[in-house]
Design a protein around this motif. Structure first.
Motif, PDB file in Angstrom:
ATOM      1  N   VAL A 121       7.746  -0.275   5.819  1.00  0.00           N
ATOM      2  CA  VAL A 121       6.596  -0.914   5.172  1.00  0.00           C
ATOM      3  C   VAL A 121       5.450   0.075   4.954  1.00  0.00           C
ATOM      4  O   VAL A 121       4.738   0.016   3.951  1.00  0.00           O
ATOM      5  CB  VAL A 121       6.132  -2.115   6.030  1.00  0.00           C
ATOM      6  CG1 VAL A 121       4.803  -2.674   5.531  1.00  0.00           C
ATOM      7  CG2 VAL A 121       7.197  -3.204   6.012  1.00  0.00           C
ATOM      8  N   CYS A 122       5.281   1.021   5.850  1.00  0.00           N
ATOM      9  CA  CYS A 122       4.183   1.989   5.709  1.00  0.00           C
ATOM     10  C   CYS A 122       4.470   3.039   4.634  1.00  0.00           C
ATOM     11  O   CYS A 122       3.582   3.816   4.271  1.00  0.00           O
ATOM     12  CB  CYS A 122       3.887   2.667   7.033  1.00  0.00           C
ATOM     13  SG  CYS A 122       5.282   3.620   7.674  1.00  0.00           S
ATOM     14  N   MET A 123       5.728   3.073   4.141  1.00  0.00           N
ATOM     15  CA  MET A 123       6.123   3.982   3.052  1.00  0.00           C
ATOM     16  C   MET A 123       6.028   5.459   3.426  1.00  0.00           C
ATOM     17  O   MET A 123       5.850   6.326   2.567  1.00  0.00           O
ATOM     18  CB  MET A 123       5.267   3.741   1.794  1.00  0.00           C
ATOM     19  CG  MET A 123       5.333   2.338   1.255  1.00  0.00           C
ATOM     20  SD  MET A 123       6.957   1.934   0.638  1.00  0.00           S
ATOM     21  CE  MET A 123       6.973   2.865  -0.882  1.00  0.00           C
ATOM     22  N   THR A 155      -3.238   9.040   5.957  1.00  0.00           N
ATOM     23  CA  THR A 155      -2.974   8.171   4.815  1.00  0.00           C
ATOM     24  C   THR A 155      -1.963   7.078   5.171  1.00  0.00           C
ATOM     25  O   THR A 155      -1.226   7.187   6.127  1.00  0.00           O
ATOM     26  CB  THR A 155      -2.407   8.971   3.628  1.00  0.00           C
ATOM     27  OG1 THR A 155      -1.244   9.645   4.071  1.00  0.00           O
ATOM     28  CG2 THR A 155      -3.402   9.965   3.109  1.00  0.00           C
ATOM     29  N   SER A 156      -1.969   6.052   4.339  1.00  0.00           N
ATOM     30  CA  SER A 156      -1.061   4.908   4.371  1.00  0.00           C
ATOM     31  C   SER A 156      -1.388   3.949   5.525  1.00  0.00           C
ATOM     32  O   SER A 156      -2.219   4.243   6.391  1.00  0.00           O
ATOM     33  CB  SER A 156       0.404   5.356   4.441  1.00  0.00           C
ATOM     34  OG  SER A 156       1.239   4.298   4.022  1.00  0.00           O
ATOM     35  N   CYS A 157      -0.718   2.799   5.479  1.00  0.00           N
ATOM     36  CA  CYS A 157      -1.028   1.742   6.438  1.00  0.00           C
ATOM     37  C   CYS A 157       0.153   0.785   6.504  1.00  0.00           C
ATOM     38  O   CYS A 157       0.957   0.695   5.575  1.00  0.00           O
ATOM     39  CB  CYS A 157      -2.287   0.984   5.993  1.00  0.00           C
ATOM     40  SG  CYS A 157      -2.936  -0.142   7.253  1.00  0.00           S
ATOM     41  N   ASN A 158       0.228   0.052   7.611  1.00  0.00           N
ATOM     42  CA  ASN A 158       1.258  -0.976   7.736  1.00  0.00           C
ATOM     43  C   ASN A 158       0.717  -2.363   7.377  1.00  0.00           C
ATOM     44  O   ASN A 158       1.451  -3.338   7.432  1.00  0.00           O
ATOM     45  CB  ASN A 158       1.864  -0.972   9.148  1.00  0.00           C
ATOM     46  CG  ASN A 158       0.804  -0.999  10.224  1.00  0.00           C
ATOM     47  OD1 ASN A 158      -0.392  -0.943   9.943  1.00  0.00           O
ATOM     48  ND2 ASN A 158       1.228  -1.074  11.476  1.00  0.00           N
ATOM     49  N   PHE A 159      -0.576  -2.469   7.045  1.00  0.00           N
ATOM     50  CA  PHE A 159      -1.178  -3.711   6.563  1.00  0.00           C
ATOM     51  C   PHE A 159      -1.432  -3.567   5.059  1.00  0.00           C
ATOM     52  O   PHE A 159      -1.466  -2.454   4.535  1.00  0.00           O
ATOM     53  CB  PHE A 159      -2.529  -3.984   7.252  1.00  0.00           C
ATOM     54  CG  PHE A 159      -2.430  -4.575   8.641  1.00  0.00           C
ATOM     55  CD1 PHE A 159      -1.330  -4.362   9.453  1.00  0.00           C
ATOM     56  CD2 PHE A 159      -3.467  -5.344   9.151  1.00  0.00           C
ATOM     57  CE1 PHE A 159      -1.255  -4.894  10.731  1.00  0.00           C
ATOM     58  CE2 PHE A 159      -3.403  -5.885  10.430  1.00  0.00           C
ATOM     59  CZ  PHE A 159      -2.297  -5.657  11.223  1.00  0.00           C
ATOM     60  N   ARG A 160      -1.663  -4.688   4.393  1.00  0.00           N
ATOM     61  CA  ARG A 160      -2.040  -4.677   2.972  1.00  0.00           C
ATOM     62  C   ARG A 160      -3.267  -5.573   2.797  1.00  0.00           C
ATOM     63  O   ARG A 160      -3.211  -6.568   2.062  1.00  0.00           O
ATOM     64  CB  ARG A 160      -0.901  -5.208   2.100  1.00  0.00           C
ATOM     65  CG  ARG A 160       0.382  -4.426   2.172  1.00  0.00           C
ATOM     66  CD  ARG A 160       0.318  -3.101   1.414  1.00  0.00           C
ATOM     67  NE  ARG A 160       1.614  -2.431   1.431  1.00  0.00           N
ATOM     68  CZ  ARG A 160       2.029  -1.639   2.416  1.00  0.00           C
ATOM     69  NH1 ARG A 160       1.257  -1.412   3.474  1.00  0.00           N
ATOM     70  NH2 ARG A 160       3.227  -1.059   2.355  1.00  0.00           N
ATOM     71  N   CYS A 161      -4.361  -5.237   3.484  1.00  0.00           N
ATOM     72  CA  CYS A 161      -5.549  -6.094   3.438  1.00  0.00           C
ATOM     73  C   CYS A 161      -6.116  -6.127   2.016  1.00  0.00           C
ATOM     74  O   CYS A 161      -6.387  -5.074   1.417  1.00  0.00           O
ATOM     75  CB  CYS A 161      -6.610  -5.590   4.408  1.00  0.00           C
ATOM     76  SG  CYS A 161      -6.011  -5.504   6.110  1.00  0.00           S
ATOM     77  N   ALA A 162      -6.298  -7.330   1.499  1.00  0.00           N
ATOM     78  CA  ALA A 162      -6.780  -7.485   0.123  1.00  0.00           C
ATOM     79  C   ALA A 162      -8.154  -6.839  -0.065  1.00  0.00           C
ATOM     80  O   ALA A 162      -8.470  -6.349  -1.143  1.00  0.00           O
ATOM     81  CB  ALA A 162      -6.843  -8.967  -0.229  1.00  0.00           C
ATOM     82  N   PHE A 163      -8.955  -6.837   1.010  1.00  0.00           N
ATOM     83  CA  PHE A 163     -10.340  -6.357   0.902  1.00  0.00           C
ATOM     84  C   PHE A 163     -10.497  -4.910   1.390  1.00  0.00           C
ATOM     85  O   PHE A 163     -11.624  -4.452   1.609  1.00  0.00           O
ATOM     86  CB  PHE A 163     -11.272  -7.247   1.727  1.00  0.00           C
ATOM     87  CG  PHE A 163     -10.842  -7.371   3.161  1.00  0.00           C
ATOM     88  CD1 PHE A 163     -11.182  -6.406   4.087  1.00  0.00           C
ATOM     89  CD2 PHE A 163     -10.093  -8.463   3.578  1.00  0.00           C
ATOM     90  CE1 PHE A 163     -10.777  -6.508   5.407  1.00  0.00           C
ATOM     91  CE2 PHE A 163      -9.678  -8.579   4.904  1.00  0.00           C
ATOM     92  CZ  PHE A 163     -10.027  -7.599   5.809  1.00  0.00           C
ATOM     93  N   ARG A 171      -3.607   2.834   0.645  1.00  0.00           N
ATOM     94  CA  ARG A 171      -2.583   2.425  -0.329  1.00  0.00           C
ATOM     95  C   ARG A 171      -2.025   3.598  -1.121  1.00  0.00           C
ATOM     96  O   ARG A 171      -1.155   3.419  -1.959  1.00  0.00           O
ATOM     97  CB  ARG A 171      -3.179   1.411  -1.298  1.00  0.00           C
ATOM     98  CG  ARG A 171      -3.678   0.168  -0.581  1.00  0.00           C
ATOM     99  CD  ARG A 171      -3.132  -1.089  -1.191  1.00  0.00           C
ATOM    100  NE  ARG A 171      -3.655  -2.249  -0.510  1.00  0.00           N
ATOM    101  CZ  ARG A 171      -3.815  -3.431  -1.077  1.00  0.00           C
ATOM    102  NH1 ARG A 171      -3.507  -3.600  -2.345  1.00  0.00           N
ATOM    103  NH2 ARG A 171      -4.262  -4.442  -0.375  1.00  0.00           N
ATOM    104  N   ASP A 172      -2.556   4.771  -0.889  1.00  0.00           N
ATOM    105  CA  ASP A 172      -2.041   5.959  -1.579  1.00  0.00           C
ATOM    106  C   ASP A 172      -1.499   6.923  -0.537  1.00  0.00           C
ATOM    107  O   ASP A 172      -2.233   7.703   0.064  1.00  0.00           O
ATOM    108  CB  ASP A 172      -3.170   6.619  -2.393  1.00  0.00           C
ATOM    109  CG  ASP A 172      -2.688   7.898  -3.065  1.00  0.00           C
ATOM    110  OD1 ASP A 172      -1.473   8.188  -2.987  1.00  0.00           O
ATOM    111  OD2 ASP A 172      -3.528   8.604  -3.658  1.00  0.00           O
ATOM    112  N   ARG A 173      -0.197   6.848  -0.331  1.00  0.00           N
ATOM    113  CA  ARG A 173       0.385   7.667   0.743  1.00  0.00           C
ATOM    114  C   ARG A 173       0.382   9.147   0.400  1.00  0.00           C
ATOM    115  O   ARG A 173       0.662   9.976   1.251  1.00  0.00           O
ATOM    116  CB  ARG A 173       1.790   7.198   1.076  1.00  0.00           C
ATOM    117  CG  ARG A 173       2.804   7.352  -0.033  1.00  0.00           C
ATOM    118  CD  ARG A 173       4.052   6.572   0.298  1.00  0.00           C
ATOM    119  NE  ARG A 173       4.933   6.466  -0.838  1.00  0.00           N
ATOM    120  CZ  ARG A 173       6.080   7.113  -0.968  1.00  0.00           C
ATOM    121  NH1 ARG A 173       6.470   7.935  -0.013  1.00  0.00           N
ATOM    122  NH2 ARG A 173       6.836   6.952  -2.017  1.00  0.00           N
TER     123      ARG A 173
END
Ligand code: SF4
Length: 435
Positions: A121-123, A155-163, A171-173
């Motif tokens: 998920v973290c790509m 960089t990158s994250c395992n969450f996709r917080c809308a805010f 969001r840019d790995r």
């Protein structure tokens, strides 16, 4: 470092962050210097992963006993040689095995990230990119001190917080530059020599970078300032290319040394969605924890951050670290329209399960990314998040927290309350109301 120890806030909260404070002023060695003196089985590479964990659990007991003795001045580690292999080597070996079936966080993607043929998920594959690092002067006062918090953004994250306010990073790995552990260690050493009070591991989210962070800390423990000598010119240029301080800082070994060893508190600044295994490994490395606790229910967490089982995972990790007696500051971000569903349940859970812990109730939510009506990414599904929290919402949360007896006012209001009025802490909320 004298100014740091004279900060007014220590009069009120030093007993809440005793270990961090002592390491920050180099009166005690960071945990990694203690872990470096705990011997482990010599045949690490021959052990299975299960055997490595059994060895870790055994060595953890030795570490905790040694740490206790250091805290109470029963032993001076300067008289103890470093072990080879040590608990740090064991921790690094475990992360090298774990990343072949990655279970660093509770997504438990179980992908082999070495080679990166399949991503989770973290790509991320096994490399780490650092977007930037610098003296962060906006963190909580005990963390930013006078010289800043040495913040390293992965960089990158395992969450996709809308805010997400750091979407360019999370969001840019491919943001930032690839850095190996020696380069990351060099960035950390430079920051500490320049006087920062801690190394602040953050992102995005630091958890997917666990293996490289562990290796970085192992290098700092074993080589200290000498990590810089092992860099090629190109590697050193890459390290300097993402340093984002606008003012030049002087170097001083006095800011960075416990006797002759490079010493700095390690800070875990995270969404706290780690597995228990990851949290256990971090226990021997982190001197202070800075977890987010955003959501009071799983429905909001999944809708806004696309994260399953949020509450049970994150509350479990908070409780674990608290019960271990670690130094920590919890961050809770007040979101518009989410006082009843999220702020109140989170604060109630903290009051019931973690009495006395420091909490920062944060008011700086602003619409960004998918919640920003002016952004091309705006998603009308998040219409209620397209504004800042109102004054009434914030005051409602503050009053609720005070009625619960939470320890939040000094940490949350320190930038806005005139310190000459301190001593009358009960009235901080009323004073804020009148500003
Ligand atoms: S760090 Fe988490 S999201 Fe990334 S691959 Fe590992 S388990 Fe999956």
């Amino acid at each position: 470092m004298i100014n740091f120890s004279r900060l007014w806030i220590w009069r009120y909260i030093r007993d809440k962050l005793p270990w961090y404070y002592e390491v920050a002023i180099n009166r005690k060695p960071a945990k990694y210097l203690i872990a470096a003196r705990v011997p482990v089985n010599e045949k690490l590479t021959e052990l299975s992963e299960d055997e490595l964990w059994r060895e870790f659990d055994r060595a953890l007991n030795d570490f905790l006993e040694l740490w206790r003795r250091v805290k109470y001045n029963e032993v001076d580690i300067r008289n103890m040689p470093k072990a080879s292999p040590s608990l740090l080597d064991l921790t690094a070996e475990i992360t090298r095995r774990m990343i072949r079936h990655c279970e660093f966080c509770e997504w438990r993607c179980r992908v082999d990230r070495v080679g990166g043929k399949r991503l989770g998920v973290c790509m991320l594959d096994s490399t780490s990119r650092v977007s930037t690092y610098f003296h962060h002067l906006g963190e909580e006062l005990p963390l930013r001190g006078v010289m800043g918090s040495g913040t390293i953004f992965f960089t990158s994250c395992n969450f996709r917080c809308a805010f997400c306010q750091n979407a360019d990073i999370s969001r840019d790995r491919f943001n930032g530059v690839v850095m190996n552990p020696r380069q990351i260690a060099s960035a950390a050493v430079i920051l500490r020599l320049e006087g920062v009070h801690n190394i602040n591991w953050v992102g995005g989210e630091p958890t997917p970078h666990l293996h490289n962070i562990v290796e970085t800390i192992r290098l700092i423990a074993n080589q200290g300032i000498k990590v810089l000598e092992g860099l090629s010119n190109d590697e050193y240029d890459a390290v300097l290319s993402v340093k984002a301080d606008f003012i030049p800082y002087n170097f001083s070994r006095d800011w960075a040394s416990y006797d002759n060893e490079l010493n700095v508190p390690m800070l875990w600044n995270s969404n706290f969605y780690m597995t228990v295994e990851t949290t256990k490994l971090l226990r021997v490395l982190m001197d202070i924890w800075l977890p987010d606790f955003k959501y009071g229910n799983n429905k909001c967490a999944f809708r806004i951050s696309r994260i399953p089982r949020y509450f049970e995972v994150v509350s479990r990790n908070h409780k674990l670290v608290y019960d271990w007696g670690e130094d920590m500051i919890i961050r809770h971000l007040v979101m518009p329209g989410h006082v009843e569903d999220d702020s109140k349940p989170v604060l109630k859970w903290i009051a019931d399960n973690m009495p006395g812990v420091l909490v920062n109730i944060m008011d700086q939510y602003r619409p960004e990314n998918e919640t920003d009506p002016d952004s091309p990414r705006f998603n009308p599904e998040f219409r209620e998040l397209a504004r800042r929290p109102s004054r009434e919402e914030l005051m409602e949360v503050y009053r609720y927290a005070r009625d619960l007896g939470l320890n939040f006012e000094l940490i949350s209001f320190e930038k806005r309350i005139d310190i000459k009025y301190l001593g009358d802490e009960d009235s901080l909320i009323e004073r804020l109301d009148n500003l």
